[in-house]
Design a protein around this motif. Structure first.
Motif, short mmCIF file in Angstrom:
data_model
loop_
_atom_site.label_atom_id
_atom_site.label_comp_id
_atom_site.label_asym_id
_atom_site.label_seq_id
_atom_site.Cartn_x
_atom_site.Cartn_y
_atom_site.Cartn_z
N VAL A 1 -6.48 1.68 -1.36
CA VAL A 1 -7.37 1.63 -0.20
C VAL A 1 -7.45 3.01 0.45
O VAL A 1 -6.55 3.84 0.27
CB VAL A 1 -6.90 0.61 0.89
N PRO B 1 -3.24 5.22 -4.63
CA PRO B 1 -3.60 4.28 -3.56
C PRO B 1 -4.78 3.39 -3.95
O PRO B 1 -5.63 3.81 -4.75
CB PRO B 1 -4.00 5.20 -2.40
N VAL C 1 -1.81 19.50 13.50
CA VAL C 1 -0.46 19.18 13.96
C VAL C 1 -0.17 19.98 15.22
O VAL C 1 -0.39 21.20 15.25
CB VAL C 1 0.61 19.50 12.89
N SER D 1 8.67 11.45 8.88
CA SER D 1 7.22 11.27 8.88
C SER D 1 6.70 11.91 10.18
O SER D 1 7.42 12.71 10.80
CB SER D 1 6.95 9.76 8.85
N SER E 1 5.19 16.63 1.23
CA SER E 1 6.22 17.50 1.79
C SER E 1 7.11 18.04 0.68
O SER E 1 7.44 17.32 -0.27
CB SER E 1 7.15 16.77 2.74
N ARG F 1 10.23 14.51 -0.39
CA ARG F 1 10.78 13.78 0.76
C ARG F 1 11.39 12.44 0.38
O ARG F 1 12.39 12.01 0.94
CB ARG F 1 9.64 13.56 1.77
N TRP G 1 0.84 -1.20 0.00
CA TRP G 1 0.00 0.00 0.00
C TRP G 1 0.87 1.25 0.00
O TRP G 1 0.54 2.25 -0.64
CB TRP G 1 -0.91 0.02 1.23
N GLY G 2 2.00 1.21 0.73
CA GLY G 2 2.91 2.36 0.79
C GLY G 2 3.48 2.66 -0.59
O GLY G 2 3.57 3.81 -1.01
N ASP H 1 -4.27 3.15 7.89
CA ASP H 1 -3.92 3.57 9.26
C ASP H 1 -4.24 2.47 10.28
O ASP H 1 -3.48 2.25 11.21
CB ASP H 1 -4.69 4.84 9.66
N LEU I 1 -2.87 23.50 10.99
CA LEU I 1 -3.68 22.57 10.20
C LEU I 1 -2.73 21.59 9.50
O LEU I 1 -1.64 21.98 9.07
CB LEU I 1 -4.50 23.33 9.16
N ASP J 1 -6.13 16.85 6.79
CA ASP J 1 -6.50 15.54 7.32
C ASP J 1 -6.26 15.46 8.83
O ASP J 1 -6.33 14.39 9.41
CB ASP J 1 -5.80 14.40 6.57
P1 NAD Z 1 1.71 11.98 7.19
O1 NAD Z 1 1.61 12.44 5.78
O2 NAD Z 1 0.46 11.55 7.84
O3 NAD Z 1 2.32 13.09 8.14
C1 NAD Z 1 3.56 13.68 7.95
C2 NAD Z 1 3.48 14.77 6.93
O4 NAD Z 1 2.52 15.74 7.28
C3 NAD Z 1 4.75 15.57 6.81
O5 NAD Z 1 5.70 14.89 6.06
C4 NAD Z 1 4.23 16.81 6.15
O6 NAD Z 1 4.40 16.70 4.77
C5 NAD Z 1 2.76 16.83 6.43
N1 NAD Z 1 2.22 18.07 7.02
C6 NAD Z 1 1.07 18.67 6.64
N2 NAD Z 1 0.84 19.78 7.32
C7 NAD Z 1 1.88 19.93 8.17
C8 NAD Z 1 2.19 20.92 9.14
N3 NAD Z 1 1.40 21.96 9.40
N4 NAD Z 1 3.32 20.75 9.84
C9 NAD Z 1 4.14 19.69 9.63
N5 NAD Z 1 3.90 18.73 8.71
C10 NAD Z 1 2.76 18.84 7.99
O7 NAD Z 1 2.79 10.89 7.33
P2 NAD Z 1 3.34 9.90 6.27
O8 NAD Z 1 4.13 8.94 7.02
O9 NAD Z 1 3.94 10.59 5.15
O10 NAD Z 1 2.09 9.20 5.67
C11 NAD Z 1 1.14 8.57 6.43
C12 NAD Z 1 -0.18 8.99 5.84
O11 NAD Z 1 -0.28 8.54 4.52
C13 NAD Z 1 -1.34 8.42 6.60
O12 NAD Z 1 -2.37 9.39 6.63
C14 NAD Z 1 -1.77 7.27 5.76
O13 NAD Z 1 -3.14 7.04 5.86
C15 NAD Z 1 -1.40 7.72 4.39
N6 NAD Z 1 -1.09 6.56 3.56
C16 NAD Z 1 -2.11 5.99 2.91
C17 NAD Z 1 -1.90 4.87 2.15
C18 NAD Z 1 -3.05 4.25 1.40
O14 NAD Z 1 -2.84 3.23 0.77
N7 NAD Z 1 -4.23 4.83 1.44
C19 NAD Z 1 -0.62 4.32 2.07
C20 NAD Z 1 0.42 4.92 2.77
C21 NAD Z 1 0.17 6.05 3.54
#
Ligand code: NAD
Length: 334
Positions: free
Chosen positions: A37, A35, A291, A88, A127, A143, A25-26, A43, A121, A288
């Protein structure tokens, strides 16, 4: 089976396919911008893996998705090494969990005063790192896996809110989020559908797919926008708090989200979360979650990072939007 009741053998059997599924999924999400799902499904499985690894530390491995950031850089784009890793973020799904996180953080610092937090927010995009030398934009990158990202400098130059030049000759890296406004996303998908092309699952994936293009003229047509929110080497800007860093970025001409707020206690945190949970749909861009960041930057530095996430910030994630309330309640209590 609830994680608390798993035997070691059961955990061993479950963990390999679970990791494989999460890694798959990643890959679809981070590398292919496609994606298969919903995020809440990802999550939930991810949380289960975290819990299994916490309960059975002997099953932890360095290649587990819980120890890795994002996905690999796209092979056709030039790679960029991040001198300061792009991490992350940990997440919580309720106010109680958020308070637990804050208490643990205080305990680790061995203080009993509640620190000031800056709430922001959580913009639903990808990123972005912007490097300036002597005030000139010299590099834009994604990133990637946190250490190696993709060079998107030419693409970034097509985004109106990214200054090509700063009013001061600073040599500083700025970080933030690249996103696609909701309306632009709807238009883009309508157009793609009319043209018989595949549509993007959500604005986040549309933004990622549009920024990670080999041809900047494609990016230029995609109406991307930015909100910048972080300066890793904050001393270079002469600021001491996260809220000041945001103000300083505004002064320098970056687009910074206007809704941040400095808070001091649980009530203020809850008010902010409730306010933006209600206002979420009215915003022109997707969020979503919220923070929470320790406002004092020296404290932030002292708290440091794990291999995957900072210890000074955490995301409070909104419950999934499209789920009916009853299903949502069940999903979030398992
Ligand atoms: P994330 O995206 O949930 O959180 C980290 C990111 O938040 C940072 O890298 C930054 O880019 C962002 N961000 C937004 N606003 C910010 C703010 N004000 N300050 C700081 N950072 C801010 O973490 P992640 O590890 O990159 O990804 C996990 C997310 O991706 C989860 O929500 C997950 O559901 C989703 N995901 C979904 C699937 C899928 O198949 N649907 C697969 C992998 C990941």
């Amino acid at each position: 089976i609830p994680v608390a009741q798993l035997t070691l053998d059961q955990a061993k059997k479950e963990i390999a396919p679970l990791r494989k599924q999460i890694a798959q999924w990643g890959k679809e999400y981070y590398e292919q911008d496609s994606p298969t799902v919903e995020d809440y499904v990802y999550d939930r499985q991810y949380q289960r893996l975290v819990q299994i690894e916490q309960r059975f530390p002997e099953l932890q491995t360095p290649d587990s998705p819980t120890q890795q950031v994002g996905g690999e850089a796209e092979s056709q784009l030039t790679k960029v090494q991040h001198e300061i890793p792009m991490l992350s973020m940990g997440d919580v799904f309720s106010i109680e969990e958020l308070m637990d996180f804050n208490h643990r953080q205080q305990e680790n610092r061995d203080v009993d005063v509640e620190p000031e937090y800056n709430l922001e927010l959580k913009i639903d995009g990808l990123s972005l790192s912007l490097v300036y030398e002597n005030g000139k934009l010299v590099q834009g990158s994604t990133r990637g896996n946190g250490n190696i990202g993709e060079d998107v400098t030419e693409n970034v130059k097509t985004i109106k809110s990214v200054p090509r030049e700063l009013p001061e000759p600073l040599s500083v890296e700025f970080r933030g989020e690249c996103y696609m406004p909701k309306e632009s996303f709807a238009k883009l998908n309508a157009q793609r559908e009319a043209d018989g092309q595949s549509i993007f699952a959500n604005p986040r994936n549309a933004a990622a797919g549009s920024l990670r293009q080999l041809d900047p003229t494609v990016t230029a047509k995609r109406d991307l926008d930015t909100f910048m929110y972080y300066v890793p080497e904050y001393q270079k800007l002469g600021v001491t708090t996260q809220a000041e860093a945001l103000d300083r970025m505004r002064e320098l001409g970056f687009k910074v989200n206007p809704h941040n707020r400095v808070v001091h206690n649980r009530q203020e945190i809850e008010d902010y979360i409730n306010e933006y949970t209600a206002k979420r749909d009215q915003l022109a861009y997707g969020i979503d979650g919220i923070v929470e960041k320790v406002n004092d930057l020296e404290t932030e530095e002292a708290l440091g990072n794990t291999v995957k996430v900072p210890r000074w910030e955490i995301a409070y994630k909104f419950p999934p939007e499209e789920q009916p309330t009853i299903i949502r309640d069940i999903e979030w209590t398992v």
